[in-house]
Enzyme design. Sequence first.
Site, short mmCIF file in Angstrom:
data_model
loop_
_atom_site.label_atom_id
_atom_site.label_comp_id
_atom_site.label_asym_id
_atom_site.label_seq_id
_atom_site.Cartn_x
_atom_site.Cartn_y
_atom_site.Cartn_z
N GLY A 478 0.82 -1.20 0.00
CA GLY A 478 0.00 0.00 0.00
C GLY A 478 0.86 1.25 0.00
O GLY A 478 0.36 2.36 -0.19
N VAL A 715 12.52 4.60 3.42
CA VAL A 715 11.75 5.64 4.09
C VAL A 715 10.57 5.07 4.88
O VAL A 715 9.82 5.80 5.50
CB VAL A 715 11.23 6.68 3.08
CG1 VAL A 715 12.39 7.40 2.42
CG2 VAL A 715 10.33 6.03 2.03
N GLU A 717 10.19 3.09 7.63
CA GLU A 717 10.10 2.93 9.08
C GLU A 717 10.68 4.09 9.88
O GLU A 717 10.39 4.23 11.06
CB GLU A 717 10.78 1.61 9.49
CG GLU A 717 9.96 0.42 9.07
CD GLU A 717 10.74 -0.89 9.02
OE1 GLU A 717 10.57 -1.70 9.92
OE2 GLU A 717 11.52 -1.10 8.07
MO1 MOS Z 1 8.85 -4.27 8.44
S1 MOS Z 1 8.62 -4.57 10.45
O1 MOS Z 1 10.48 -4.49 8.24
O2 MOS Z 1 7.81 -5.21 7.58
#
Ligand code: MOS
Length: 761
Positions: A478, A715, A717
């Site tokens: 998404g 970008v 997290e």
């Molecule tokens: Mo993310 S927690 O690396 O899907």
Amino acid sequence: MSELALNTNPAHARHGANSGQPLTRLDGPLKVTGRAIYAADRRPAGLLYAALAVSTIARGRVAYLDVEAAKAHPGVVEVMTPKNRPPIAVDPDLRDHPFHLKTDVLQNDRVRYANQPIALVIAETMEAATEGAALLPPRYETEAARAHLDANESFTPPVVGIGNPAVVHKGDAEAGLAEAALTIDATYETPAQYHNAMEPHAIVAAWDGDRLSIDTPSQGLALAQGRLAGLFGIPPENIHIRSPFLGGGFGSKGLMTGPQVLGVLAARLVGRPVKLVLRREQMYGPVGHRPLTRQTLRIGSDGDGALTAIAHHTKTASSTFDDFFEPASDISHTLYASPAIASSHEAVRLDIGTPMFMRAPGEATGSVALESAIDEMAQACGMDPLAFRLKNYAEAEPISGKPFSSKALRECYARGAERFGWARRPLAPRQMRDEAGLLVGWGVGTATFPALMFQGQARAVIRSDGTGVMEIGAQDMGQGAWTALAQIAADGLGLDIDEVEFRSGASDLPDAGIAGGSAHTATAGMAIHGAGADVIAKLADLATGDQRSPLYGAGNAGVVARGGRLFRRDDEGRSESYAEILTRAGLGEIEGRGKSASDPAAQSNYAMHAHGAVFAEVKVDPELGQIRATRLIGAFAAGRIINPRLVRSQYYGGMIWGVSFALHERAVMDPRSGRVMNPNLGEYHVPVNADVPSLEAILVDEHDPYVNALGIKGVGEIGVTGTAGAVANAVWHATGVRVREFPITLDRLIGPAFLAVEPSA
Ligand code: MOS
């Protein structure tokens, strides 16, 4: 082949061409018009529906299930229990790969956590399956649940996260604390959190002999395919997984979960296609969560506000049967310059489902504690918290001593502060009110996330009509990954994005690696870039070696690809179209391949991170303690920006997670039963629109020549990492009260310290 050729859908809004352009999501029109087909939408011929029965106890064994009653229910076809579950080829409790978590697939009658699957009812309709599952009423032999951080003996985990050491010392933190002019020693608690993707885990599975077709959301198609191949003892190529759309993942769809495997087993048992969709409350256990933490930060500084030591200790929990230990202390080795930094972890085993990576695993939890503690230290030093960070932020990665591959953090602080108006912030807390008399507070937090890359592959084709194809089994949760990747594909092929058919979302396409660790655009993007370069080189070869071509004799390096043509670099008047080159050569198409991986040489010389600074404003009701985040400004530097619209959207999402972490999210565990008491989106609070403040994300230009050839960092997290702490610090600044238990809710805020201060006149 893949289900989806996104660019055959013409309606996306155009704002220019390819990389750097703020294109809207290519799959947006499909989603908003309801034409996007999610896994649970599939209805193959002969489909049966399965319903999970899950345990209501957290520990013990299932003593009795009324299988006959369920089977007698009209429409019920079969009930799958440990007694009749089809065999699987490997022990589901074998951990033979860092990404193969142990799993509950009805291997026996043990119950290891609440909401563990204990039976599956398969029926002609979903209603009949659900009703059948209710007729099983299980009886249990119940053992006392261990469900809080002090409920079991603690130990030092062998590793934390995926293979990080649990205890790391750089310098002598105890000596640094002993010699400090000022110290703080504070303990922060963060609750268990659940991913709560909008789309629950769902699977439609169909066997044809020893071939398996699956529709299920996946953040890692090749990994899922490999895991299922192992479990069922069939070659990976016998398994076809489609995952064209995911309704969010946040880490919970990174690995094949037990319920998804149960869907495949059910289809095996009844010899017909089976659909299984988890109910919201069933997602609180078998599909991972972020574990609770108790983090102690001891920080020392000298008389001038320079850090002398950081000691970051985390106590966390895993399940009784498997290892995932939230690496919350690790962030203290990557952010602030201190001559001594110690990180350590301690864990207990509880009767809970195994935790998993969730939205900046480790960084999110660790950052909220570290950023709070840094703020407390600034306060102890009588310094502005931004000035304190500017004095102490690291110019090189503290743990490795390696220089950062780029250095834009100072600019993030400066641009964010300027835009926010930070200079007007009074040093003391509880000094600002708005026109309605609400307490106003401003806080800051530093954001960071490693710039990771996994291995990926892509295949590119140029066709004799001059159009291109890019194939890669990438995953779009998404976030708009496919749109950004299609932009990279178009540039790699020297075409406009509408001339490239971008095929993705299925397991028979080249492996794009896992969409996790904020590494997907870099990993898949570099594979795509490589495939584009490969096919263009072959095309150039055809032209420059052919006397009939105006490019004859130029050599591959002597041509550039642009607008569907190759041009001589030294004479742009000489060019030829892809179509002309292929047609003359009598070729219908030509293909190229690309691979990506991080560069070990660059990694040994540089530490690679994205950085940022987040500024938060909150307002607090002085009588009621009600807290609202009202304004957030984040400035982030994350290398090359492929699509600024989508990157902003990722930052906004991350910043909203940060608000959520600071003020809303919390799974409430009943310590007696070991059950989560709010397993639904009504009582497990996430921000709704009314909770989301005014948001601004500043994209700080950053050219990082080392991270990969395209200069791309992740970008996805980073936004959560600075934000949760910034919001917590703003709550302190508004009220003068430091809440160290998250989320910061009004009941935790309005203690004696809050009420001791006179309310507004
Ligand atoms: Mo993310 S927690 O690396 O899907």
